[in-house]
Every structure is written in structure tokens, then in C-alpha cells.
Design an enzyme around this catalytic site. Structure first.
Site, PDB file in Angstrom:
ATOM      1  CD  GLU A 443      -2.780  -1.119  -0.138  1.00 50.24           C
ATOM      2  OE1 GLU A 443      -3.177  -0.051  -0.624  1.00 50.24           O
ATOM      3  OE2 GLU A 443      -2.981  -2.222  -0.672  1.00 50.24           O
ATOM      4  N   GLY A 444       1.979   1.203  -0.675  1.00 49.82           N
ATOM      5  CA  GLY A 444       2.854   2.364  -0.779  1.00 49.82           C
ATOM      6  C   GLY A 444       4.069   2.234   0.113  1.00 49.82           C
TER       7      GLY A 444
END
Length: 605
Positions: A443-444
Site C-alpha cells: 500500500e505504498g
């Protein structure tokens, strides 16, 4: 390994620190009693004990296989998803009208802590399914809700989020998967997605992919991205059965170093020009819709770093209590029996570090989930909910990053406690070290979230969110100042809060000059600074509650020990972790920019 988490600590955080019983005063949660929250966690423990723990090692050793275009996963995954569906726990936090139970998200997060500490890879299947279903309920048409989301909340079907592409990575503005409009209002989807967790398996009759794609002719960049439901199997012409292959091909499985039980897929859409997608909401608003699920997933990733670190902590604690080696440093008598390694100061340091990270990270995450519940209770559109929303928006990126990064370090300290045995498959730390490593990437990456925190989070709405957060921290500082034992730590936190504000203003002065490279060059260090400070606040909050209990309650020895341990761990965090802020502040206010100078000054050989 007998224990992976502390139910006593969960109860402390929920009931004493956050006082979740107060949520039942809101109409949205009025059907609950505090005892019912306990029942949810009891049910979770049963699922963890009967299914998750038993499959943790075997699902790692027998990872998914792609056989004749179909992915085969560990059989216990199906048992887990079915148990969650039967218990109504996949969509427990959803509104009643969407098949949910309106369970507070903070209680659901505690449930996830239990499940994830038992088997972190399996939790992703239900987490992704819930996130996808919630997104369809939030933005999809009634037809999409009825056809797809309703079957996902029961576990009959599962879901996946399809964002990343081979050529784009985290740069979603460069997505090139294309949606071609059809005369019947559907779209033909053509493109490839990579690293799709739970993107294919054999545990459900259908997998509902949420796919970011660009409608043919749409603007470049993020403004031209739309969101589509693309099922693995679509309905037949009569609409009675979902048995038509929808041209979603499992091109390959990425062989990961950890979380092997969850397949990471390379998916190809429309190789035969026959992948049909259904638009969610309005065209070109796909990324804004997807941010709902991404932010949910970011808190989930932070929880992942926490519950894996928790399992590692309790494994290393158990080992330290049972492993005799050497003697106390002041004891030179070799005729005496060896002492258990938990008696060595450095082992105590490592165990305290793990405890501080696990319980501090958990507290930070539960605080964020509690803000979510306050927003639900007060009403999303109400003025009273706005401060909670602003703080949640600011802290989501921190609550993802700090537990993920520090969870890695905590598990590594657990490996050190085990020594050479920790590096073998005979003990669980080897697997946990592999599992936890992905959390700072999911998620990043840490770098991406750090850029978001400094470049956007602290400046949005003229810095309103950090102002609100700092006010909350000051309330805890003022309360801690009323206890003689806690007052020195309240003063330390107030000093570091001032240091954080000073560093922030220094960096913003650079931004005002228009030099974004210099402004954001060390954003990751700013993230670390911010994370340490806010977790120090979480620890002070816990210490306040513990001190109040020690003063006002007639406690049994075990309970006194629990509260004293809270205060001792808070002190450890302040003396070993919070002091790192001095070095971070020194670097962040140093104008010698060694990573920004022209390339001729940086020689990589």
C-alpha cells in the site's frame, strides 16, 4: 508457541484507554453492549485456535501453485473464509442494509489483531474481500451491490484490488489498462496488473476484481482513471448463473520471501478481447473511489506489522524464559548453574523494545479506528465529526508506516533473542521475519507515505490537522503532570512536541521558496520523527490510565504487575526511543543536502 498476543492488553486498550463502551451511546452502535464486544473477540479466538494457528507453518511450506491456469491454495484458507462468513465477521463493520452488523471498527481491529497474530497471510483474503465489497456498497449501482457485493459479505465470493501495472509501479497516473465502451453500457477491459494479492485461488466460486483502468480517450494522469468491477466469471445470457469465463488470465505467481500462503498474482485482462468490466460510479473518478479502500488497507497494513511483531515478541519472550545461557555479568562463579537469558540486561532491552513497539503501535492504530467510530457515531457530515476526520486523514499514513517499519525492527530483535536458533525453521521467527518484511512496501512504500505526510498532510487546510492532534497531545501532557511519577515524562513529551513544531516550520520555510527537492529530500526522517512523537503520546496515555488504576483500585498482584509493566515500558520508550528525535531534528534542520546536489557531486561506483 503458546501465545501470540495479549488479550489482557486488548481489554486494557479498548475498555480502559479508549472506553469503547461509550460508543454504544451513539444510535449507530446502540444495539451493542460491552459484553457483546467481548463475545466478538471470543469468537475470533475460536477461529484462530481451530483454523489459523494450526495452518501457519504448513501454509508457508506448501505455498500456492499455478496448475493449468488455476491457482491452488492451502485448504485451510477455505475453512477460514467460511468460518468468517458464517460468523458474519467479513462485513461486521458494514451498515445493516449492506449485510453488516455495524460493529465498531475499533473492536473489529482488535479481532484482526487476534487473527493476524495467529496467521497473518490468511487474514488478507477476508480483509481484501471486505474492502472490495465496502467500496461497491459505497459507490456502485444497486445492480452491482446486489450481484456482487452481497455475495462477498458472506464469503461465497472473494475480492481483489487491481492497481499496480508492470510499467507504472506506484505511479498510478501512468496506468494504461484500457476500458473500451460497448453499446450495452459495459466495457471491454484490456491490460495487465501485477502483485495482486489473493488475485486467484480455488476457495471461492468467483473472484471480484476491482480494476483501475482508463476509458479509451480519457485524459492522461489520475484525472482520467475509472474503476471497474471485473469478475473472474460473469453471468450467462440469462443472468442465472455466473459460469462464463471472463477472460481474466493468471499469467503467473510471484514467489515471495514471506506471506507465501497469499498468492501474489500477475493477471492479464482481455487477452482474448473478452474481459467485460462494469463501471463503478462515475467515469474518471476511479482513483478517488479507490482511496477509500486504500486508506482502509493502509491501517490494515499497519496492523499487520503490529500483529506479526506481537507473535514474534511472545515467541521470543517464551524462549528467553526457558533458555539457560551464561551467568549474570557480575557473577564469575562457573560452578553455579547458568541463568536464563531473560536475566541478561541486553535481552531485557530487546524484549522491552519489542513490547514497546507492539503495544505502542497497537495503541496508535486503535486510536485511529476509534476516530473512525466517532465519525460514524457523530455523523460524517456533522461539524463535530470534522476534527476526527482531519486527524484520521493526517495519521493514516503514520499509522501505516510506523508499525510497519518498527515491526520489522521488533521481529529482528526477536531473532537476536533466539540467537542462531532464530535463523532456523525449527522456531517461528524465521518465518515471521520473512512475513513482516513486506509491510513497509504494501500500500505504498515508506518513501511514498513520507512524501505524503510532509508534502500534503501537515499543510492541508492551513495545518489544521496537526494543530488538532497537538492539542490532543497537550491534553494528555496536562493530565500526566498531575502525577509525580509521570511529570518528568510529560515534560519530555512537551519538549519533543515543541521540537517537532520547530522542525516543521523550518521545512515549510524551505517549501515556501519553491524548492520541493530540498523540502522533501528527508521526508522519511520526518516521518520517523513524527511517528516516534505520536507513539510517545500513546504511551503516555497508557501510563496515565495505569497510574490511575494503581492509585484508585485495590488490585491483585497480577493486576498491579500489569499496570506497573505499562509504566515501566513507557519509561523505556522515552529513554530509548524518544531521545532519537534529537538526532533526527539535527539532520532535518541541516542544510547540507547530500542527496539533492547535482549528479556530478554524487558518485556511485
Amino acid at each position: 508457541m503458546n501465545k501470540q498476543y495479549s488479550r489482557r492488553n486488548l481489554d486494557f486498550m479498548l475498555k480502559e484507554v479508549l472506553q469503547v463502551a461509550e460508543l454504544t451511546k451513539f444510535s449507530y452502535f446502540q444495539d451493542y453492549t460491552p459484553d457483546m464486544f467481548d463475545m466478538v473477540l471470543d469468537t475470533t479466538e475460536e477461529i484462530a485456535d481451530k483454523i489459523l494457528r494450526n495452518a501457519y507453518v504448513s501454509s508457508d511450506r506448501n505455498q500456492p501453485q499455478l496448475v493449468n491456469g488455476q491457482v491452488k491454495v492451502h485448504s485451510a484458507v477455505k475453512d477460514y473464509v467460511k468460518a468468517m462468513g458464517d460468523a458474519g465477521m467479513i462485513a461486521a463493520t458494514f451498515a445493516y442494509e449492506n449485510g453488516g452488523q455495524q460493529l465498531p471498527t475499533v473492536v473489529n481491529a482488535a479481532s484482526e489483531m487476534i487473527r493476524g497474530s495467529a496467521n497473518n497471510a490468511f487474514v488478507m483474503f477476508t480483509g481484501l474481500t471486505a474492502g472490495c465489497a465496502n467500496l461497491i456498497f459505497s459507490f456502485g449501482s444497486d445492480e452491482l451491490k446486489e450481484k456482487y457485493a452481497q455475495r462477498m459479505v458472506t464469503g461465497e465470493w472473494t475480492g481483489s484490488m487491481c492497481l499496480t501495472e508492470p510499467q507504472a509501479g506506484s505511479s498510478l497516473s501512468d496506468v494504461i489498462t484500457t476500458a473500451f465502451p460497448q453499446s450495452d453500457g459495459t466495457f471491454k477491459i484490456k491490460g495487465q496488473k501485477v502483485f495482486i494479492s489473493a488475485g486467484d485461488h480455488d476457495i471461492a466460486d468467483n473472484i471480484i476484481h476491482l480494476v483501475l483502468a482508463r476509458i479509451e480517450g480519457a485524459p492522461l494522469g489520475t484525472k482520467g482513471i475509472s474503476l471497474f468491477v471485473v469478475p473472474k466469471f460473469r453471468a450467462n445470457t440469462n443472468g442465472t448463473e455466473f459460469n462464463v469465463d471472463n477472460d481474466v488470465i493468471s499469467t503467473g505467481i510471484y514467489h515471495k520471501m514471506g506471506q507465501k500462503a497469499t498468492p501474489a498474482m500477475h493477471l492479464t485482462f482481455g487477452d482474448k478481447d473478452n474481459a467485460i468490466g462494469y463501471l463503478v460510479g462515475e467515469a474518471n473518478k476511479g482513483l478517488s473511489y479507490m482511496f477509500q479502500m486504500m486508506n482502509e488497507a493502509r491501517l490494515g497494513v499497519g496492523m499487520g506489522g503490529t500483529y506479526i511483531a506481537s507473535a514474534a515478541y511472545y515467541a521470543s519472550l517464551e524462549y528467553a524464559k526457558e533458555r539457560p545461557q551464561g551467568r549474570k555479568l557480575n557473577n564469575k562463579n562457573l560452578e553455579e548453574e547458568q541463568t536464563y537469558i531473560i536475566n541478561h540486561p541486553d535481552v531485557k532491552r530487546m524484549l522491552l523494545f519489542q513490547k514497546a513497539v507492539v503495544e505502542g503501535s497497537l495503541g496508535l492504530l486503535l486510536e485511529c479506528y476509534h476516530w473512525q467510530d466517532m465519525i460514524h457515531g457523530l455523523g460524517k457530515a456533522s461539524e463535530e465529526a470534522k476534527p476526527y476526520q482531519l486527524m484520521l486523514d493526517l495519521m493514516t499514513t503514520v499509522a501505516k508506516t510506523y508499525p510497519a517499519e518498527m515491526g520489522i525492527k521488533a521481529v529482528n530483535e526477536g531473532l537476536q533473542v533466539f540467537g542462531g536458533y532464530g535463523y532456523t525453521e525449527d522456531f517461528p521467527l524465521e518465518q515471521m521475519a520473512r512475513d513482516v518484511r513486506i509491510m513497509s512496501i504494501y500500500e505504498g512504500t515508506t518513501g511514498i507515505h513520507s512524501l505524503n505526510l510532509l508534502g500534503r498532510g501537515v499543510t492541508l487546510n492551513n495545518g489544521k490537522a496537526p494543530q488538532l492532534l497537538f492539542n490532543e497531545i497537550m491534553k494528555s501532557i496536562e493530565l500526566a503532570n498531575t502525577f509525580d511519577e509521570l511529570k518528568p515524562y510529560a515534560e519530555k513529551l512537551e519538549k519533543e512536541l515543541g521540537r517537532l513544531q520547530k522542525v516543521t516550520m523550518h521545512l515549510l520555510s524551505i517549501a515556501a521558496k519553491g524548492d520541493n527537492e530540498a523540502f522533501l529530500a528527508d521526508a522519511n526522517l520526518y516521518m520517523e520523527f513524527f511517528g516516534i512523537t505520536t507513539v510517545a503520546w500513546i504511551w503516555l496515555k497508557q501510563a496515565i490510565v495505569a497510574k490511575q488504576a494503581l492509585i484508585t483500585q485495590n488490585l491483585e498482584e497480577s493486576e498491579s504487575s500489569f499496570y506497573e509493566s505499562k509504566i515501566h515500558t513507557m519509561k523505556f520508550f522515552y529513554h530509548y526511543e524518544l531521545i532519537k528525535n534529537y538526532a533526527l531534528a539535527t539532520r532535518l534542520t541541516d542544510n547540507t543536502l547530500l542527496t539533492v546536489d547535482s549528479e556530478k557531486h554524487i558518485v556511485f561506483q
